[in-house]
Design an enzyme around this catalytic site. Structure first.
Site: not given
Length: 160
Positions: A55-56
């Site tokens: 997700y980063e």
């Protein structure tokens, strides 16, 4: 003419960083993180690390994100220039004692050592909003499906 030289130097630096960058495959990254000792580190699983990194950065070591406060986040774990590394622009604590550009290549050891410092802080994994939003309290076993790994699956409770 001096400005032109600066532009060329910046472009050359970006090209070198991009050439040595890598978007990791899920299982390849999981195995690297496991070998680096992240499974069970401070109570977090490889699933926690994989979910957060996805997700980063989408597992992209060259990913840079710029924040409204003027700081930037670098690499696969999106480590912030105001706290963890020095980008030469943002005032920083540089708690990992490193240049932010070093987080943009395929070599993950420095990224992992810095991320361990982040997780060792009071906030733990909650330092990453994406972990809190997408990973905490979720079944993280999917991140290791088909990777032929035997690792701890249960994550620790979120820090208060």
């Amino acid at each position: 003419m001096e400005a032109w030289g600066t532009v060329v130097a910046i472009l050359a630096t970006l090209m070198v960083a991009t050439v040595d960058a890598k978007i990791y495959g899920r299982c390849e990254l999981a195995m690297k993180l496991d070998k680096a000792g992240l499974n069970g580190f401070k109570g977090y699983t490889i699933g926690d690390w994989m979910c957060m990194a996805h997700y980063e950065s989408g597992f992209d070591t060259s990913f840079v994100d710029h924040n409204p406060d003027g700081s930037s986040e670098y690499g696969i774990f999106q480590l912030n220039s105001a706290w963890w590394c020095d980008n030469g622009i943002t005032p920083t604590w540089n708690l990992c004692h490193m240049d932010c550009r070093d987080l943009l290549n395929r070599h993950l050891l420095d990224d992992i050592l810095c991320a361990k410092q982040v997780v060792s802080s009071k906030k733990g994994m909650t330092a990453w909003d994406s972990w809190t939003k997408h990973c905490y309290g979720h079944d993280l076993s999917e991140w290791l499906k088909g990777c032929n790994m035997r690792v701890k699956i249960d994550s620790k409770k979120m820090n208060s």
